[in-house]
Motif scaffolding. Structure first.
Motif, PDB file in Angstrom:
ATOM      1  N   PRO A 126       0.831  -1.207   0.000  1.00  0.00           N
ATOM      2  CA  PRO A 126       0.000   0.000   0.000  1.00  0.00           C
ATOM      3  C   PRO A 126       0.868   1.261   0.000  1.00  0.00           C
ATOM      4  CG  PRO A 126      -0.732  -1.553   1.676  1.00  0.00           C
ATOM      5  CD  PRO A 126       0.581  -2.044   1.179  1.00  0.00           C
ATOM      6  N   SER A 127       0.426   2.276  -0.713  1.00  0.00           N
ATOM      7  CA  SER A 127       1.207   3.523  -0.780  1.00  0.00           C
ATOM      8  C   SER A 127       1.213   4.255   0.556  1.00  0.00           C
ATOM      9  CB  SER A 127       0.634   4.434  -1.876  1.00  0.00           C
ATOM     10  OG  SER A 127      -0.741   4.691  -1.643  1.00  0.00           O
ATOM     11  N   THR A 128       0.193   4.059   1.368  1.00  0.00           N
ATOM     12  CA  THR A 128       0.140   4.678   2.695  1.00  0.00           C
ATOM     13  C   THR A 128      -0.397   3.667   3.689  1.00  0.00           C
ATOM     14  OG1 THR A 128      -2.115   5.498   2.329  1.00  0.00           O
ATOM     15  CG2 THR A 128      -0.298   6.978   1.765  1.00  0.00           C
ATOM     16  N   GLY A 129      -0.030   3.832   4.940  1.00  0.00           N
ATOM     17  CA  GLY A 129      -0.645   3.039   6.002  1.00  0.00           C
ATOM     18  C   GLY A 129       0.002   1.711   6.308  1.00  0.00           C
ATOM     19  N   GLY A 130       0.792   1.163   5.399  1.00  0.00           N
ATOM     20  CA  GLY A 130       1.425  -0.119   5.648  1.00  0.00           C
ATOM     21  C   GLY A 130       0.504  -1.297   5.398  1.00  0.00           C
ATOM     22  N   ILE A 131       1.056  -2.499   5.517  1.00  0.00           N
ATOM     23  CA  ILE A 131       0.298  -3.742   5.352  1.00  0.00           C
ATOM     24  C   ILE A 131      -0.197  -4.180   6.731  1.00  0.00           C
ATOM     25  CG2 ILE A 131       0.384  -6.155   4.614  1.00  0.00           C
ATOM     26  CD1 ILE A 131       2.797  -5.347   2.843  1.00  0.00           C
ATOM     27  N   PRO A 132      -1.493  -4.188   6.974  1.00  0.00           N
ATOM     28  CA  PRO A 132      -1.985  -4.566   8.301  1.00  0.00           C
ATOM     29  C   PRO A 132      -1.966  -6.082   8.494  1.00  0.00           C
ATOM     30  CG  PRO A 132      -3.611  -3.270   7.048  1.00  0.00           C
ATOM     31  CD  PRO A 132      -2.582  -3.757   6.096  1.00  0.00           C
ATOM     32  N   VAL A 133      -1.359  -6.523   9.593  1.00  0.00           N
ATOM     33  CA  VAL A 133      -1.315  -7.938   9.930  1.00  0.00           C
ATOM     34  C   VAL A 133      -1.764  -8.090  11.379  1.00  0.00           C
ATOM     35  CG1 VAL A 133       0.128  -9.992  10.164  1.00  0.00           C
ATOM     36  CG2 VAL A 133       0.585  -8.355   8.330  1.00  0.00           C
ATOM     37  N   VAL A 134      -2.757  -8.929  11.589  1.00  0.00           N
ATOM     38  CA  VAL A 134      -3.273  -9.190  12.927  1.00  0.00           C
ATOM     39  C   VAL A 134      -2.949 -10.629  13.280  1.00  0.00           C
ATOM     40  CG1 VAL A 134      -5.314  -9.194  14.420  1.00  0.00           C
ATOM     41  CG2 VAL A 134      -5.161  -7.568  12.511  1.00  0.00           C
ATOM     42  N   THR A 135      -2.311 -10.850  14.426  1.00  0.00           N
ATOM     43  CA  THR A 135      -1.929 -12.207  14.798  1.00  0.00           C
ATOM     44  C   THR A 135      -2.219 -12.491  16.262  1.00  0.00           C
ATOM     45  OG1 THR A 135      -0.123 -13.831  14.833  1.00  0.00           O
ATOM     46  CG2 THR A 135       0.461 -11.536  15.308  1.00  0.00           C
ATOM     47  N   THR A 136      -2.590 -13.723  16.537  1.00  0.00           N
ATOM     48  CA  THR A 136      -2.781 -14.177  17.913  1.00  0.00           C
ATOM     49  C   THR A 136      -1.511 -14.819  18.455  1.00  0.00           C
ATOM     50  OG1 THR A 136      -3.663 -16.251  17.034  1.00  0.00           O
ATOM     51  CG2 THR A 136      -5.263 -14.553  17.625  1.00  0.00           C
ATOM     52  N   ASN A 137      -0.442 -14.842  17.676  1.00  0.00           N
ATOM     53  CA  ASN A 137       0.797 -15.516  18.064  1.00  0.00           C
ATOM     54  C   ASN A 137       1.660 -14.636  18.966  1.00  0.00           C
ATOM     55  OD1 ASN A 137      -0.127 -17.505  16.366  1.00  0.00           O
ATOM     56  ND2 ASN A 137       1.218 -16.952  14.673  1.00  0.00           N
ATOM     57  N   TYR A 138       2.438 -15.283  19.826  1.00  0.00           N
ATOM     58  CA  TYR A 138       3.348 -14.573  20.725  1.00  0.00           C
ATOM     59  C   TYR A 138       4.735 -14.380  20.121  1.00  0.00           C
ATOM     60  CZ  TYR A 138       0.020 -16.618  24.121  1.00  0.00           C
ATOM     61  OH  TYR A 138      -1.100 -17.023  24.790  1.00  0.00           O
ATOM     62  N   ASP A 139       5.136 -15.256  19.202  1.00  0.00           N
ATOM     63  CA  ASP A 139       6.501 -15.217  18.666  1.00  0.00           C
ATOM     64  C   ASP A 139       6.728 -13.986  17.793  1.00  0.00           C
ATOM     65  OD1 ASP A 139       6.105 -15.946  15.664  1.00  0.00           O
ATOM     66  OD2 ASP A 139       4.930 -17.439  16.727  1.00  0.00           O
ATOM     67  N   ARG A 140       8.004 -13.739  17.458  1.00  0.00           N
ATOM     68  CA  ARG A 140       8.395 -12.558  16.680  1.00  0.00           C
ATOM     69  C   ARG A 140       8.746 -12.898  15.235  1.00  0.00           C
ATOM     70  NH1 ARG A 140      11.401 -11.055  21.404  1.00  0.00           N
ATOM     71  NH2 ARG A 140      12.268 -13.145  21.249  1.00  0.00           N
ATOM     72  N   SER A 188       6.072  11.234   3.560  1.00  0.00           N
ATOM     73  CA  SER A 188       6.304   9.982   2.855  1.00  0.00           C
ATOM     74  C   SER A 188       6.881   8.957   3.839  1.00  0.00           C
ATOM     75  CB  SER A 188       7.279  10.173   1.688  1.00  0.00           C
ATOM     76  OG  SER A 188       6.751  11.082   0.744  1.00  0.00           O
ATOM     77  N   TYR A 189       6.336   7.758   3.806  1.00  0.00           N
ATOM     78  CA  TYR A 189       6.764   6.720   4.737  1.00  0.00           C
ATOM     79  C   TYR A 189       7.421   5.567   3.989  1.00  0.00           C
ATOM     80  CZ  TYR A 189       3.751   9.048   8.152  1.00  0.00           C
ATOM     81  OH  TYR A 189       3.174   9.973   8.992  1.00  0.00           O
ATOM     82  N   THR A 190       8.345   4.910   4.665  1.00  0.00           N
ATOM     83  CA  THR A 190       8.911   3.694   4.104  1.00  0.00           C
ATOM     84  C   THR A 190       7.851   2.595   4.126  1.00  0.00           C
ATOM     85  OG1 THR A 190      10.769   2.145   4.262  1.00  0.00           O
ATOM     86  CG2 THR A 190       9.748   2.800   6.322  1.00  0.00           C
ATOM     87  N   ASP A 191       7.946   1.652   3.189  1.00  0.00           N
ATOM     88  CA  ASP A 191       7.024   0.512   3.208  1.00  0.00           C
ATOM     89  C   ASP A 191       7.184  -0.239   4.518  1.00  0.00           C
ATOM     90  OD1 ASP A 191       6.058   1.078   0.687  1.00  0.00           O
ATOM     91  OD2 ASP A 191       7.469  -0.251  -0.333  1.00  0.00           O
ATOM     92  N   ARG A 192       6.050  -0.602   5.121  1.00  0.00           N
ATOM     93  CA  ARG A 192       6.126  -1.262   6.415  1.00  0.00           C
ATOM     94  C   ARG A 192       4.945  -2.202   6.614  1.00  0.00           C
ATOM     95  NH1 ARG A 192       3.510   3.486   7.275  1.00  0.00           N
ATOM     96  NH2 ARG A 192       2.058   3.668   9.041  1.00  0.00           N
ATOM     97  N   VAL A 193       5.081  -3.044   7.625  1.00  0.00           N
ATOM     98  CA  VAL A 193       4.020  -3.946   8.043  1.00  0.00           C
ATOM     99  C   VAL A 193       3.579  -3.499   9.431  1.00  0.00           C
ATOM    100  CG1 VAL A 193       3.369  -6.340   8.503  1.00  0.00           C
ATOM    101  CG2 VAL A 193       5.065  -5.825   6.730  1.00  0.00           C
ATOM    102  N   VAL A 194       2.294  -3.269   9.603  1.00  0.00           N
ATOM    103  CA  VAL A 194       1.756  -2.913  10.919  1.00  0.00           C
ATOM    104  C   VAL A 194       1.327  -4.210  11.587  1.00  0.00           C
ATOM    105  CG1 VAL A 194       0.065  -1.558  12.189  1.00  0.00           C
ATOM    106  CG2 VAL A 194       0.977  -0.692  10.021  1.00  0.00           C
ATOM    107  N   ILE A 195       2.066  -4.613  12.618  1.00  0.00           N
ATOM    108  CA  ILE A 195       1.864  -5.914  13.257  1.00  0.00           C
ATOM    109  C   ILE A 195       1.108  -5.721  14.564  1.00  0.00           C
ATOM    110  CG2 ILE A 195       3.001  -7.948  14.206  1.00  0.00           C
ATOM    111  CD1 ILE A 195       5.351  -7.330  12.297  1.00  0.00           C
ATOM    112  N   LEU A 196      -0.094  -6.263  14.616  1.00  0.00           N
ATOM    113  CA  LEU A 196      -0.973  -6.083  15.770  1.00  0.00           C
ATOM    114  C   LEU A 196      -1.138  -7.416  16.485  1.00  0.00           C
ATOM    115  CD1 LEU A 196      -3.474  -3.826  13.852  1.00  0.00           C
ATOM    116  CD2 LEU A 196      -1.762  -3.090  15.516  1.00  0.00           C
TER     117      LEU A 196
END
Length: 344
Positions: A126-140, A188-196
């Motif tokens: 996405p050009s803005t906002g990052g890639i949203p990822v929602v996880t129930t996992n504890y690991d990194r 302008s933001y770098t491409d990122r993943v928003v990890i929730l």
């Protein structure tokens, strides 16, 4: 439908507005212990760590486990005391951390590339906002996978080793340029993943009466929510509430979903996700096998394509009550799916 027609349809799923939901199935595929492994570990270790009333309570929980109930079912019936819960958290974290460390070392030794890294390398950013990822996992592993793909990992915590929960500061740390046109300022933001992570993370701790994130092992209480009754109580404390609220915002505004190894056994997450799926939002579920909850749900979701394993190599593709089998590649495995469907 021919296999090439299915692949073309699946390729069209990866467009703007995609939210990714990740369950323990994806981590298990990489080698992280799952719930059954955790139950076995707790059976062995808990009696060595508790005594008196906590040991009696654990014996009742153990009876349920011996009868074949899951760890979550047992803990829902018998709520752990704060002391027992503390040991469950410590033992859970220790088990996952041991295997996570092995996997991360293999990544840096060049003998492993995570499936999620391959995925990020082959989907639209996405050009803005990052890639949203929602996880129930504890690991990194998602955080590692994102950075190995050359993307930022936005966890809503700001800082490197002593990170505080601050969504704005975390987001601004990925700002790379400021420009002005007329009276308007553009960032302008770098491409990122928003990890929730509404259930917490191995690197979340409670320190000085507030949640912090630190990649180093600390002798401080870890902030992870274990299965059972206490999950619902703890889920409304910081930082869990912030991650849950942000996750729900993304789920509500999504145009489509990619769901990986998730069994639909979490009421927290599904308060928003399930109604959206039942409304018919396009969704793709990749999982080795289906839980009872998943089997029931997919029959009610017109817009959902489910791909699971069969008794032989190939993929079962389910759409409500329609079940097709395609011999050949195991498309339910994310690694195979990427190679067969997404890679040029």
């Amino acid at each position: 439908m021919e296999l090439h027609e299915l692949k073309k349809e699946l390729q069209n799923h990866f467009t703007d507005g995609l939210v990714i939901i990740v369950g323990c199935g994806l981590s298990s595929a990489e080698g992280i212990p799952g719930m059954s492994d955790l139950a076995q570990h707790l059976k062995i270790e808990i009696p060595n760590n508790v005594k008196d009333d906590d040991l009696k309570l654990w014996d009742k929980i153990l009876e349920k486990l011996e009868k074949g109930e899951t760890i979550e079912q047992a803990l829902l019936e018998y709520q752990p005391t704060p002391e027992l819960e503390k040991h469950i958290i410590e033992l859970t974290a220790g088990l996952i951390l041991k295997e996570e460390t092995k996997i991360i070392n293999e990544i840096f030794e060049g003998t492993r590339i995570l499936r999620f890294t391959h995925l990020l390398n082959n989907i639209l950013k996405p050009s803005t906002g990052g890639i949203p990822v929602v996880t129930t996992n504890y690991d990194r592993l998602l955080e590692i996978a994102s950075e190995m793909a050359g993307l930022g990992a936005d966890t809503l915590f700001a800082g490197q080793h002593y990170s505080i929960l601050n969504e704005k500061k975390s987001r601004m740390s990925f700002c790379r340029n400021v420009s002005k046109k007329g009276n308007h300022v553009y960032l302008s933001y770098t491409d990122r993943v928003v990890i929730l992570k509404p259930h917490g993370s191995l690197d979340w701790y409670f320190y000085d009466n507030k949640p912090i994130r630190c990649p180093l092992p600390l002798n401080q209480p870890r902030l992870i929510i274990t299965p059972g009754i206490n999950k619902f109580r703890n889920g409304y404390d910081r930082p869990f509430d912030k991650h849950r609220e942000k996750a729900n915002t993304y789920i509500d505004s999504a145009t489509r979903y990619l769901i990986l190894g998730y069994g639909f056994n979490d009421d927290h997450l599904e308060t928003h996700l399930t109604p959206e799926l039942k409304e018919g939002k396009p969704s793709l579920l990749l999982t080795h096998s289906l839980t009872a909850n998943a089997k029931k749900l997919i029959k009610e979701c017109e817009g959902m394509i489910t791909i699971t394993a069969g008794e032989k190599d190939g993929a079962h593709v389910i759409r409500q009550d329609k079940d097709l089998f395609f011999a050949g590649p195991n498309l339910w495995d994310l690694g195979v799916f990427i190679k067969e469907v997404l890679e040029p």
